[in-house]
Design an enzyme around this catalytic site. Structure first.
Site, PDB file in Angstrom:
ATOM      1  N   TYR A 144      34.770   8.269  42.949  1.00  6.79           N
ATOM      2  CA  TYR A 144      34.703   7.292  44.185  1.00  6.79           C
ATOM      3  C   TYR A 144      35.536   7.945  45.326  1.00  6.79           C
ATOM      4  CZ  TYR A 144      35.728   3.215  47.275  1.00  6.79           C
ATOM      5  OH  TYR A 144      35.635   2.297  48.288  1.00  6.79           O
ATOM      6  N   ASP A 239      39.894  15.208  46.179  1.00  3.93           N
ATOM      7  CA  ASP A 239      40.117  14.019  46.658  1.00  3.93           C
ATOM      8  C   ASP A 239      41.618  13.771  45.673  1.00  3.93           C
ATOM      9  OD1 ASP A 239      40.554  11.405  46.956  1.00  3.93           O
ATOM     10  OD2 ASP A 239      38.405  10.692  46.807  1.00  3.93           O
ATOM     11  N   LYS A 267      46.744   6.221  49.663  1.00  2.00           N
ATOM     12  CA  LYS A 267      47.423   5.525  48.730  1.00  2.00           C
ATOM     13  C   LYS A 267      48.985   5.857  48.938  1.00  2.00           C
ATOM     14  CE  LYS A 267      43.561   3.779  46.449  1.00  2.00           C
ATOM     15  NZ  LYS A 267      42.349   4.600  45.630  1.00  2.00           N
TER      16      LYS A 267
HETATM   17  C1  LIG Z   1      41.015   4.498  46.736  1.00  2.00           C
HETATM   18  C2  LIG Z   1      40.381   5.901  46.822  1.00  2.00           C
HETATM   19  C3  LIG Z   1      39.717   6.424  47.855  1.00  2.00           C
HETATM   20  C4  LIG Z   1      39.456   5.389  49.116  1.00  2.00           C
HETATM   21  O1  LIG Z   1      40.598   5.004  49.778  1.00  2.00           O
HETATM   22  P1  LIG Z   1      40.501   3.780  50.714  1.00  2.00           P
HETATM   23  O2  LIG Z   1      42.045   3.728  51.128  1.00  2.00           O
HETATM   24  O3  LIG Z   1      40.483   2.627  49.968  1.00  2.00           O
HETATM   25  O4  LIG Z   1      39.702   4.016  51.903  1.00  2.00           O
HETATM   26  C5  LIG Z   1      39.080   7.414  47.977  1.00  2.00           C
HETATM   27  N1  LIG Z   1      39.201   8.366  46.866  1.00  2.00           N
HETATM   28  C6  LIG Z   1      39.903   8.001  45.748  1.00  2.00           C
HETATM   29  C7  LIG Z   1      40.092   9.064  44.730  1.00  2.00           C
HETATM   30  C8  LIG Z   1      40.446   6.715  45.661  1.00  2.00           C
HETATM   31  O5  LIG Z   1      41.258   6.520  44.777  1.00  2.00           O
END
Ligand SMILES: *Cc1c(COP(=O)(O)O)cnc(C)c1O
Length: 427
Positions: A144, A239, A267
Site C-alpha cells: 500500500y 516507501d 506516520k
Molecule cells: C500508511 C501508509 C501510506 C499512506 O499514508 P497516509 O498518511 O495514510 O496517506 C503509504 N505507504 C505506506 C507503506 C503506509 O503504511
C-alpha cells in the site's frame, strides 16, 4: 465491556459521514460490530467513550512510537500554536527538522515535507518519472502506498479487507502505467523489465511490507531489487511511511544496508500530526520546483504545528541510544509469549515480526507475499479480534494489518496481552 455510547456515536456519524468514518478500515467492516470511539489516550493505553481501557497495538497505525500524549510532542505543539497555526511562508523549524531527518537517514541530502504518506508516495513517483523521462512504475501486490490513483491496484489492507481489487474511478490509462510484481519474487520483477524495456521509471516497495500483515523481505530480495533497478536505469523507491524511524533511526535502509534512490515518510515523522515527506540525493531532489521542472506544492506543507510535533518526535528518537534495542526486546518477548500460548491451544498460525512490527496469521503456510497472506483464515481472525477487544486489547480490525508496539508498553502490559490471547484462543 459495554459499548453503548460508542454505538450511539457511530449511528450519529453514519448520518453525516460516509460509513461513519473518515478512513475505511476504522469501520470494523471485516470483523463485524461497530467501532469504539476514543475519548483519550496516554502512553500505551486507549480510553473509550464508555470508560473502557485498552492496551493499544495500533497506535494510530504507526505514528505513536513513543506512546500517546508523549509530553515533549504535546508541549511542542501547544507552544507553537500560541504563535500562530499557519502562515504559508517559510519558518525556521522546517529547516531544523529537515536537517535532523537528513542526518538520521542514509543516502538522502534533501527532503520535502507534505501532509500525508499518500502525498509523499504520489509525489515520489512523479519525481521519478520526471527524473528518468520514463512513465511506467512497478509496485508489488499487497503493498500500500496511499490512495492516489496509480497505487490503487492490488493495494493491500483496506482494499483487500473489502475485496475491492481495483477502485472505480481509477482510469484504465492510469492502471496501464502501474505494473504488478509479487513480493519476495525477483523473477516477477525481472520479467516486467524484460516485457517493458526502457519504459520503467521506478520500482516502489515497502521494504518491510506492513499492509498485508507484516511481511519481511526474504534474504537477498532487496539486494537483487537494487541490482535489477541499476541494470535498467530505474529508480528504487523505498516507501518507508511505516518503517521510517520505526525499525531504526535510518529506517529499513539502515537496517538492511540497502540504498534507495527516493525514500517516502509519514506516520512517525509527524509524531501524530498530518505529515509526510519524501527525500533523495540532491541531484534528484533538485528536479523539483522551484529549482527543477517537476511541480509539487502544498498550502499547509511544512505547517508549524506539524513540524513542531515531528521535530520533538525525531529529536527524542535520535537522542535515545537504546530505543530500538528496547523495542526489539519487547517485540521478541511478545512473539515468544504468543507462540507458546497459540501452540498450547493447538492453533495453526504463523507469526511474522521485525522489531516493533508483528502479525499473527491464522494459516499453515509461510506468509511471504500477498497470495500467502490471503490464505490466513478470516473467520478465525474475527473471533480472535473480538476476544481480544473484550479483554481490553486493541489490535487492528483486519487480518491484513500489522500490530505496532510502542516504547510506552511495559512487560506487565505484554504479559497481560499474552494471557488475553491464551484465553481468546482456547477451544
Ligand atoms: C500508511 C501508509 C501510506 C499512506 O499514508 P497516509 O498518511 O495514510 O496517506 C503509504 N505507504 C505506506 C507503506 C503506509 O503504511
Amino acid at each position: 465491556m459495554l459499548y453503548q455510547r460508542s454505538s450511539q456515536l457511530f449511528i450519529e456519524a453514519e448520518k453525516v459521514i460516509p460509513g461513519g468514518v473518515n478512513s475505511p478500515v476504522r469501520a470494523f467492516k471485516s470483523v463485524g460490530g461497530t467501532p469504539i470511539y476514543v475519548k483519550e489516550a496516554k502512553g500505551a493505553y486507549l480510553f473509550d467513550e464508555d470508560g473502557n481501557k485498552y492496551i493499544d497495538y495500533i497506535n494510530s497505525w504507526g505514528p505513536m512510537l513513543l506512546g500517546h500524549s508523549y509530553p515533549p510532542v504535546v508541549n511542542a505543539v501547544i507552544e507553537k500554536a500560541k504563535k500562530g497555526t499557519s502562515f504559508g511562508m517559510p519558518t525556521e523549524i522546517e529547516t531544523e527538522i529537515a536537517a535532523l531527518a537528513v542526518s538520521m537517514v542514509p543516502n538522502i541530502d534533501k527532503i520535502r515535507f507534505v501532509n500525508s504518506g499518500t502525498e509523499a508516495c504520489m509525489s515520489a513517483i512523479r519525481l521519478a518519472r520526471g527524473f528518468t523521462g520514463k512513465e511506467k512504475i512497478i509496485k508489488f501486490r499487497g503493498c500500500y502506498h496511499g490512495h492516489s490513483d496509480s497505487f490503487l491496484i492490488s493495494a493491500g489492507s483496506g482494499l483487500s479487507t473489502f475485496g475491492v481489487p481495483n477502485s472505480p474511478g481509477v482510469t484504465k490509462g492510469t492502471a496501464h502505467d502501474t505494473l504488478l510484481a509479487d513480493y519476495n519474487n525477483i523473477e516477477s520483477v525481472k520479467n516486467l523489465f524484460l516485457e517493458n524495456p526502457d519504459e520503467i521509471a521506478c520500482v516502489i516497495i515497502e521494504p518491510v511490507a506492513g499492509n498485508m500483515g507484516c511481511v519481511p523481505p526474504i534474504e537477498g530480495f532487496l539486494e537483487s531489487l537494487r541490482k535489477v533497478c541499476n541494470e535498467n536505469k530505474a529508480l528504487l523507491i523505498f516507501d518507508e511511511v511505516m518503517t521510517g524511524f520505526r525499525l531504526a533511526k535510518g529506517g529499513a535502509q539502515e537496517l538492511f544496508g540497502i540504498a534507495a534512490d527516493i525514500v517516502c515518510f509519514g506516520k512517525v515523522i509527524g509524531g501524530g500530526l498530518p505529515v509526510g515527506a519524501f527525500a533523495a540525493r540532491a541531484e534528484i531532489m533538485d528536479y523539483l520546483a522551484p529549482v527543477g521542472p517537476v511541480y509539487q506544492a502544498g498550502t499547509l506543507s511544512g505547517n508549524p504545528l506539524a513540524m513542531a510535533a515531528g521535530l520533538a518526535m525525531l529529536t527524542a528518537i535520535n537522542e535515545d541510544e537504546k530505543l530500538f534495542e528496547r523495542l526489539e526486546e519487547k517485540g521478541a518477548y511478545l512473539e515468544k509469549g504468543l507462540t507458546e500460548v497459540l501452540l498450547k491451544n493447538n492453533r495453526k498460525f504463523v507469526i511474522n515480526r521485525i522489531g516493533s512490527m508483528i502479525s499473527v496469521f491464522f494459516c499453515e503456510n509461510n506468509v511471504v507475499d500477498f497470495n500467502s497472506a490471503a490464505k490466513a483464515d478470516t473467520p478465525e481472525f474475527k473471533s480472535f479480534f473480538h476476544g481480544l477487544l473484550q479483554r481490553g486489547i486493541y489490535i487492528a480490525p483486519s487480518s491484513y494489518e500489522t500490530w505496532f508496539l510502542t516504547d510506552a508498553l511495559t512487560y506487565e502490559d505484554i504479559n497481560f496481552t499474552i494471557e488475553a490471547v491464551a484465553l481468546a484462543t482456547q477451544s
